[in-house]
Design a protein around this motif. Structure first.
Motif, PDB file in Angstrom:
ATOM      1  N   PHE A 201       0.251 -30.191  14.640  1.00 14.82           N
ATOM      2  CA  PHE A 201      -0.240 -31.370  13.923  1.00 14.82           C
ATOM      3  C   PHE A 201      -0.015 -32.513  14.883  1.00 14.82           C
ATOM      4  O   PHE A 201       1.130 -32.802  15.243  1.00 14.82           O
ATOM      5  N   MET A 202      -1.088 -33.136  15.329  1.00 15.61           N
ATOM      6  CA  MET A 202      -0.962 -33.997  16.504  1.00 15.61           C
ATOM      7  C   MET A 202      -1.876 -35.216  16.445  1.00 15.61           C
ATOM      8  O   MET A 202      -2.853 -35.229  15.692  1.00 15.61           O
TER       9      MET A 202
ATOM     10  N   ASN B  20       7.937 -38.071  14.712  1.00 11.75           N
ATOM     11  CA  ASN B  20       8.694 -37.141  13.884  1.00 11.75           C
ATOM     12  C   ASN B  20       7.791 -36.384  12.928  1.00 11.75           C
ATOM     13  O   ASN B  20       8.184 -35.358  12.377  1.00 11.75           O
ATOM     14  N   ALA B  21       6.588 -36.925  12.685  1.00 14.30           N
ATOM     15  CA  ALA B  21       5.661 -36.238  11.785  1.00 14.30           C
ATOM     16  C   ALA B  21       4.823 -35.218  12.554  1.00 14.30           C
ATOM     17  O   ALA B  21       4.494 -34.170  12.039  1.00 14.30           O
ATOM     18  N   PHE B  22       4.509 -35.537  13.795  1.00 14.89           N
ATOM     19  CA  PHE B  22       3.715 -34.611  14.599  1.00 14.89           C
ATOM     20  C   PHE B  22       4.601 -33.477  15.086  1.00 14.89           C
ATOM     21  O   PHE B  22       5.756 -33.686  15.432  1.00 14.89           O
ATOM     22  N   VAL B 183       9.043 -20.825  16.272  1.00 11.84           N
ATOM     23  CA  VAL B 183       9.646 -22.075  16.738  1.00 11.84           C
ATOM     24  C   VAL B 183       8.841 -23.237  16.168  1.00 11.84           C
ATOM     25  O   VAL B 183       7.610 -23.175  16.095  1.00 11.84           O
ATOM     26  N   LYS B 184       9.543 -24.250  15.718  1.00  8.24           N
ATOM     27  CA  LYS B 184       8.880 -25.448  15.211  1.00  8.24           C
ATOM     28  C   LYS B 184       9.622 -26.663  15.742  1.00  8.24           C
ATOM     29  O   LYS B 184      10.817 -26.818  15.507  1.00  8.24           O
ATOM     30  N   LYS B 185       8.888 -27.493  16.470  1.00  3.21           N
ATOM     31  CA  LYS B 185       9.507 -28.688  17.049  1.00  3.21           C
ATOM     32  C   LYS B 185       8.643 -29.896  16.739  1.00  3.21           C
ATOM     33  O   LYS B 185       7.407 -29.812  16.797  1.00  3.21           O
ATOM     34  N   THR B 186       9.301 -31.004  16.453  1.00  2.34           N
ATOM     35  CA  THR B 186       8.543 -32.244  16.329  1.00  2.34           C
ATOM     36  C   THR B 186       8.301 -32.779  17.742  1.00  2.34           C
ATOM     37  O   THR B 186       8.976 -32.388  18.695  1.00  2.34           O
TER      38      THR B 186
END
Lengths: 213, 194
Positions: A201-202, B20-22, B183-186
């Motif tokens: 999400f970018m 922080n949302a992306f 894996v999930k990273k902001t």
């Protein structure tokens, strides 16, 4: 929550649209004085002005992220609605489809745009291996990679709807990188990976040049 | 005009404050590691009629064989789950695990709390040269093991000495362990190098 910036942008742009639609100026009818009497006299009624139809077809060149470079054909059935389909190339060939609203026919106009893009497997996997710093021994674990995305953008267009416009847009997007798995032997261990997916999400951005003909 | 400019700038502002949302998320549903053949010495029972035992330890070396972006990070952003295991007996044609009465696999390394991953007991069906077992803890995140020096399997089990090849003091098998990783990273975490 994620749609908030787009909604806010649309709301802020909305009053400008209303103004543009209601504030159509009435042409003033000048009073002309005749040389004989000096008295004002109504001129002959002007010939009805023929409005040039808006051009419906255009060619667009865009660069952006994640778009890459896109050359697209644009069709505009209504002056405020633009549909485009284009050939794209970044790490691999692909295509981009767009739906765009330009509600104001003025030198500067807001834009609301939705977009879908797809890149076929090409050189993407090789670049991913390099960018991600993956050791060469692990490269066989990463097969072909293609990616697609949806995005929503807002921005401004500068120029003439009847000719050339330049547009700058930004927004948010959801990108999905689809990677084929592979098999490799690393340190005497045979590793087999299944297909996997990387999603993001970018923020997205786009710069475009459009010429209507 | 101000409104138009603000409308155009909003996404840019949102992008800047929205780190922080992306985010970016990678999902590897299956990665299987087939180890070189491992040999396990067996211990004959001291009491007649009791089962024999065997044990050994295998260092999987996951950090060296799977991409670092999948397995190199904190448990807050990375998940590594053990999914299943298969063991193939190396031996002459016709060799089978008919002598196997129990197999236990425990993840352990250093000071990390051990996790029981497999507790296999043969069923009533025919046993061939390969056994397969699913994880007892498929939701257990094993990343902490990698952060504490690596992930090793402690293999132990029991066998029936009456069915075990006479004269043999070891058995050799090829182990395949399958994992899933996520894996999930902001964007902010990526900028910060987490």
């Amino acid at each position: 929550m994620r749609l908030l910036p787009v909604l806010l942008a649309a709301l802020i742009a909305a009053p400008s649209l209303a103004v543009a639609q209601t504030a159509t100026p009435q042409a003033a009818t000048p009073q002309v004085a005749t040389p004989e009497t000096g008295a004002p006299q109504d001129p002959a009624p002007p010939a009805p002005r023929r409005e040039e139809p808006y051009p419906q077809f255009g060619l667009q060149l865009a660069i952006g992220a994640p778009d890459g470079a896109v050359l697209s054909f644009t069709y505009s059935p209504l002056y405020w609605l633009l549909l485009d389909a284009g050939f794209a190339y970044t790490l691999a060939p692909g295509f981009v489809l767009g739906l765009e609203f330009r509600p104001i026919d003025f030198f500067i106009s807001p834009i609301i745009r939705g977009e879908y893009g797809y890149y076929f497997a090409g050189n993407t996997a090789n670049q991913v291996k390099k960018w991600a710093g993956i050791p060469e021994a692990q490269w066989p674990l990463i097969g072909d990679a293609s990616y697609n995305w949806f995005s929503g953008l807002v921005g401004v267009a500068l120029g003439s709807r009847r000719g050339f416009t330049f547009a700058l847009e930004g927004g948010i997007g959801a990108l999905s990188l689809n990677v084929k798995g592979g098999t490799g032997t690393i340190n005497n261990v045979v590793v087999t990976t299944g297909d996997y997916k990387v999603t993001s999400f970018m923020p997205v951005a786009r710069l475009s040049f459009l010429y209507f003909f | 005009m101000k409104r138009l400019l603000l409308a155009a700038l909003l996404p840019v502002i949102a992008s800047i404050v929205g780190c922080n949302a992306f985010n970016i998320e990678a999902d590897q549903p299956m990665a299987c590691l087939t180890m070189p053949p491992q040999t396990f010495p067996v211990v004959a029972p001291s009491i007649p009629g009791a089962p024999g035992t065997f044990s050994g330890e295998i260092d999987l070396g996951i950090s060296a064989v799977l991409p670092d972006f999948l397995v190199g990070g904190s448990p807050e952003t990375h998940i590594l789950n053990f999914q299943s295991l298969s063991v193939t007996l190396d031996g002459p044609p016709g060799a089978s695990f008919v002598w196997l009465t129990g197999l236990e696999i425990v993840a352990q390394k250093g000071t990390t709390t051990p996790v029981l991953l497999v507790d296999y007991t043969p069923g009533s069906g025919t046993i061939g040269s390969t056994i397969t077992a699913n994880s007892l803890a498929p939701g257990q995140n094993l990343i902490a093991f990698l952060n504490n020096g690596g992930l090793a399997f402690s293999v132990s089990g029991t066998y029936d000495p009456r069915l075990f090849p006479s004269g043999a003091t070891t058995w050799t098998g090829t182990i395949t362990a399958c994992f899933s990783a996520k894996v999930k990273k902001t964007f902010q975490e990526m900028i910060d190098g987490k």
